[in-house]
Design a protein around this motif. Sequence first.
Motif, PDB file in Angstrom:
ATOM      1  N   ARG A 288       0.833  -1.242   0.063  1.00  0.00           N
ATOM      2  CA  ARG A 288       0.070  -0.114  -0.061  1.00  0.00           C
ATOM      3  C   ARG A 288       0.906   1.404  -0.207  1.00  0.00           C
ATOM      4  NH1 ARG A 288      -3.319   1.361   4.164  1.00  0.00           N
ATOM      5  NH2 ARG A 288      -1.709   1.246   5.830  1.00  0.00           N
ATOM      6  N   ASP A 289       2.031   1.275   0.941  1.00  0.00           N
ATOM      7  CA  ASP A 289       2.724   2.568   0.894  1.00  0.00           C
ATOM      8  C   ASP A 289       3.314   2.977  -0.216  1.00  0.00           C
ATOM      9  OD1 ASP A 289       1.459   3.038   3.547  1.00  0.00           O
ATOM     10  OD2 ASP A 289       3.381   2.053   4.477  1.00  0.00           O
ATOM     11  N   ARG A 292       0.626   4.462  -2.792  1.00  0.00           N
ATOM     12  CA  ARG A 292       0.496   5.790  -2.297  1.00  0.00           C
ATOM     13  C   ARG A 292       1.623   6.840  -2.555  1.00  0.00           C
ATOM     14  NH1 ARG A 292      -1.259   7.908   3.513  1.00  0.00           N
ATOM     15  NH2 ARG A 292      -2.463   9.356   2.368  1.00  0.00           N
ATOM     16  N   LYS A 293       2.877   6.232  -2.483  1.00  0.00           N
ATOM     17  CA  LYS A 293       4.025   7.071  -2.888  1.00  0.00           C
ATOM     18  C   LYS A 293       3.980   7.420  -4.234  1.00  0.00           C
ATOM     19  CE  LYS A 293       8.730   7.894  -2.141  1.00  0.00           C
ATOM     20  NZ  LYS A 293       9.239   8.394  -3.740  1.00  0.00           N
ATOM     21  N   THR A 302      -4.033  10.728  -1.637  1.00  0.00           N
ATOM     22  CA  THR A 302      -5.022   9.583  -1.201  1.00  0.00           C
ATOM     23  C   THR A 302      -5.038   9.830   0.382  1.00  0.00           C
ATOM     24  OG1 THR A 302      -3.049   8.128  -1.260  1.00  0.00           O
ATOM     25  CG2 THR A 302      -4.282   8.268  -3.366  1.00  0.00           C
ATOM     26  N   ASP A 303      -6.097   8.906   0.617  1.00  0.00           N
ATOM     27  CA  ASP A 303      -6.042   9.044   2.214  1.00  0.00           C
ATOM     28  C   ASP A 303      -6.206   7.341   2.564  1.00  0.00           C
ATOM     29  OD1 ASP A 303      -6.435   9.893   4.622  1.00  0.00           O
ATOM     30  OD2 ASP A 303      -7.850  11.577   4.213  1.00  0.00           O
ATOM     31  N   ILE A 304      -6.310   7.206   4.062  1.00  0.00           N
ATOM     32  CA  ILE A 304      -6.523   5.814   4.502  1.00  0.00           C
ATOM     33  C   ILE A 304      -7.821   5.853   5.656  1.00  0.00           C
ATOM     34  CG2 ILE A 304      -5.233   3.814   5.616  1.00  0.00           C
ATOM     35  CD1 ILE A 304      -3.665   4.531   3.461  1.00  0.00           C
ATOM     36  N   ILE A 335      -6.667   1.995   0.630  1.00  0.00           N
ATOM     37  CA  ILE A 335      -6.169   3.289  -0.081  1.00  0.00           C
ATOM     38  C   ILE A 335      -7.521   3.836  -0.459  1.00  0.00           C
ATOM     39  CG2 ILE A 335      -5.021   4.904  -1.392  1.00  0.00           C
ATOM     40  CD1 ILE A 335      -2.917   2.978  -1.953  1.00  0.00           C
TER      41      ILE A 335
END
Length: 359
Positions: A288-289, A292-293, A302-304, A335
Amino acid sequence: MLSEIETAVMSVLRSGRYLHGPATKSFEESLSRQCGAKQVVGVSNGLDALRLIFRAYIENGKLKEGDEIIYPANTYIASILPLSEFGLTGVGVEPSETDYNIDFQALKRAVTSKTKGVLLVHLYGNPCWDLPTARFLKENDILIIEDNAQAIGACAQSEGFNGRKETGGLGDAAAFSFYPTKNIGALGDAGAVATSDSSLAETIRALANYGSDRRYHNIYKGYNCRIDEIQAAALDVKLRHIDEITHRRQSIAETYNNEITNPLIIKPALLTDRRQVWHQYVIRTKNRDALRKFLADKGIETDIHYATPPHLQPCYLSEHKQHFPLTEQLANEIISLPIAGISKENVSQIANIINQYEQ
Ligand SMILES: *Cc1c(COP(=O)(O)O)cnc(C)c1O
């Protein structure tokens, strides 16, 4: 819509009546028509709506300290804060991987002789309802409380206790939030309780006004949880536009679903048997990270929702020490893509960029 809101707010301003006025009454009637519950009480925010429901059930003798309330482990912490506040025993249940809402099979297995209530959260705008389970709960005198903070306008696949399918009118009582980023957002904080139980509504009205049933006569040690006339006036306007507000989100979600084709991504289920209102559009991926990056580097924010489930929050760690593997896995893989106030072209661009992601 903005000019309609301006007019409504100015009219409150000029009236000089900021609480307990005609705007609140009109908003409560509109929301009651929308969700099908016979009574609506406008309140200060969504958390207070939930607190008032549990406190009122305690005052009315339907719940007491130590009673077990089943709740979805995969939710926002505000859903369950009232349980610990009022000494109710929360029993967490894992989600279904289809819609991330409570798993109804697991819910049934969690019912004991001490179970007195079930909290259903319509997370991300996904209606959470199963009529056979609801009937079973009713037969066992177990209350169904809905957290409808994220799902105003959603419809379940089958009817609720009122004979209608709208979330917020399905169970015994429901909490609404009108936090500015919710699907119907106020100009600050606001919330509501919906119920067809008139004695519950009456208790909540009193509790929300210092515990007074009439002026300077306090039958409960209550709170101040009122809704402002200005908020009620703005919300009444937005409720008239709820279909277009919802369609906007549905059309964005549909575009994401059609255009995201990357096999590394798990898309949210399109559930054709019910009406989803897409408070969030939540995808999953193993790393996920990294995704996101990758998106942040291309200017996509984006947000979690939510990175830490309630049972792992510092305030609950010491008392619970529970483990919900699926909830924790979801928290690590989800995400939320942009869904509010973005154009169809932007949605396609984002989908296109996601399709280029290779890990
Ligand atoms: C926003 C939210 C709440 C709390 O509502 P507030 O108006 O912010 O107090 C409760 N439950 C869920 C699921 C929410 O998303």
